[in-house]
Design a protein around this motif. Structure first.
Motif, mmCIF file in Angstrom:
data_model
loop_
_atom_site.group_PDB
_atom_site.id
_atom_site.type_symbol
_atom_site.label_atom_id
_atom_site.label_comp_id
_atom_site.label_asym_id
_atom_site.label_seq_id
_atom_site.Cartn_x
_atom_site.Cartn_y
_atom_site.Cartn_z
ATOM 1 N N GLY A 60 0.830 -1.346 0.030
ATOM 2 C CA GLY A 60 -0.074 -0.113 -0.028
ATOM 3 C C GLY A 60 0.759 1.283 -0.255
ATOM 4 N N PRO A 61 0.253 2.461 0.137
ATOM 5 C CA PRO A 61 1.049 3.847 -0.090
ATOM 6 C C PRO A 61 2.107 3.823 1.267
ATOM 7 C CG PRO A 61 -1.321 4.074 -0.263
ATOM 8 C CD PRO A 61 -1.109 2.515 0.039
ATOM 9 N N VAL A 62 3.048 3.969 1.072
ATOM 10 C CA VAL A 62 4.360 4.074 2.180
ATOM 11 C C VAL A 62 5.257 4.910 1.679
ATOM 12 C CG1 VAL A 62 3.975 1.688 3.064
ATOM 13 C CG2 VAL A 62 5.854 2.109 1.321
ATOM 14 N N THR A 63 6.040 5.493 2.504
ATOM 15 C CA THR A 63 7.152 6.370 2.287
ATOM 16 C C THR A 63 8.449 5.778 2.234
ATOM 17 O OG1 THR A 63 7.364 7.124 4.669
ATOM 18 C CG2 THR A 63 5.786 8.438 3.289
ATOM 19 N N ILE A 64 8.692 4.479 2.417
ATOM 20 C CA ILE A 64 10.005 3.915 2.637
ATOM 21 C C ILE A 64 10.101 3.192 1.301
ATOM 22 C CG2 ILE A 64 9.866 3.489 5.227
ATOM 23 C CD1 ILE A 64 8.856 0.591 4.427
#
Ligand code: CTP
Ligand code: CA
Length: 225
Positions: A60-64
């Motif tokens: 899903g949407p992550v910043t890593i």
């Protein structure tokens, strides 16, 4: 079957991992989400790959960043995650770590919803999302090893045991995600591993350490039988 550093017991095996939150749109600019960072799921995908598995991560949407040595598919909504997972079966191993939104907005709008001065906002009507782990755990192409997570804030073991049974999983990794633990979004995790034969409490570890141990446990279960 004790593993040594550098062993690749999952060579020739395939694995599917879900990770991160899902975003459920309200309208083109707004969504419902949760606090999952994706760190634990991404670490598990990387750990399985280090043991030699051919890993697909559905995130899903992550910043890593995408983990090294893993094929990563990016999705936004639970239904997209569900479709991406099912389209990759069969696999040998499934580890469902994502904090999938339990509900989506039944009547999401194609246009930005405007406020009307002085009027009460329209209520959000929610509808249940597909349960990806449960579908995989009962699928005709069920992976040999199916692992789920149980994010709980109370009655952890009891709730996790129910999930083990209901979802058709071989293992449930249970953790306390109460805000004061800092686990949601943090870099450490304290888990209990539940299987039909019992419960094992692991010490306070980094999410990478939990991932390594879990990958080894999965490898043992796969090579034992
Ligand atoms: N899960 C899933 N699809 C969903 C909901 C959950 O695949 N729609 C998976 C999660 O990835 C996790 C496990 O099911 O591996 C348990 O998720 P959790 O949210 O703890 O359980 P739920 O069954 O959704 O129950 P609740 O949130 O009410 O505790
Ligand atoms: Ca849930």
């Amino acid at each position: 079957a004790l593993l040594r550093d550098g062993d690749r017991p999952l060579e020739g095996r395939t694995a599917l991992v879900t990770s991160g939150p899902t975003h459920e749109p309200i309208d083109p600019v707004r969504y419902i989400a949760n606090r999952s960072s994706g760190r634990q799921g991404h670490a598990i995908a990387a750990a399985l790959a280090r043991l030699g598995a051919d890993v697909t991560l559905v995130s899903g949407p992550v910043t890593i960043p995408d983990p090294a040595g893993v094929t990563t598919i990016h999705v936004e909504r639970a239904e997209e995650m569900h479709d991406a997972v099912l389209s990759r079966l069969p696999v040998d191993i499934a580890v469902m770590v994502a904090a999938v939104a339990d509900w989506r907005v039944a009547t999401s709008s194609d246009q930005k919803i405007k406020k009307q001065a002085g009027e009460a906002p329209a209520p959000l009507i929610l509808t249940e999302n597909p349960d990806i782990l449960k579908t995989v755990g009962h699928h005709e192409k069920r992976p040999r090893v199916v692992v789920g997570f149980a994010a709980e804030t109370q009655d952890i073991e009891e709730n996790a045991l129910r999930k083990l049974e209901r979802k058709g999983a071989d293992l449930i990794v249970a953790n306390d995600v109460s805000p004061e633990t800092g686990i949601m979004g943090g870099s450490r995790n304290r888990v209990k591993i539940l299987s039909p034969t019992g419960v094992e409490a692991w010490p306070d570890l980094t999410k990478d350490e939990v991932a390594d141990r879990l990958a080894r446990l999965i490898a043992e279960r796969l090579t034992e039988r």
